[in-house]
Design a protein around this motif. Structure first.
Motif: not given
Length: 72
Positions: A41-68
């Motif tokens: 649980a501790e390692r999974a929480t660390l992975v989620i807290s570190l990776v979630s902002p990066v994944v959100a930024a990548v998904v937003a960039a992909v969607i924005l690029d697709w939209w443009n």
């Protein structure tokens, strides 16, 4: 396998770069899910807290690029 990827690429109207990005994105996401599910649980929480902002930024960039690209 190569023929299946070629057929998928043609059906989805993707270029080689987009197909490679999609495949690598799916592989990374599967790795993250596996880490979250099978890690303590501790390692999974660390992975989620570190990776979630990066994944959100990548998904937003992909969607924005697709939209443009779609609007052009």
């Amino acid at each position: 396998m190569k023929q299946i990827l070629a057929l998928y690429q043609y059906a989805a109207r993707l270029n080689r770069r987009s197909l490679a990005l999609a495949i690598s994105g799916v592989a990374v996401m599967l790795g993250l899910v596996a880490t979250i599910v099978w890690a303590p649980a501790e390692r999974a929480t660390l992975v989620i807290s570190l990776v979630s902002p990066v994944v959100a930024a990548v998904v937003a960039a992909v969607i924005l690029d697709w939209w443009n690209r779609r609007r052009v």
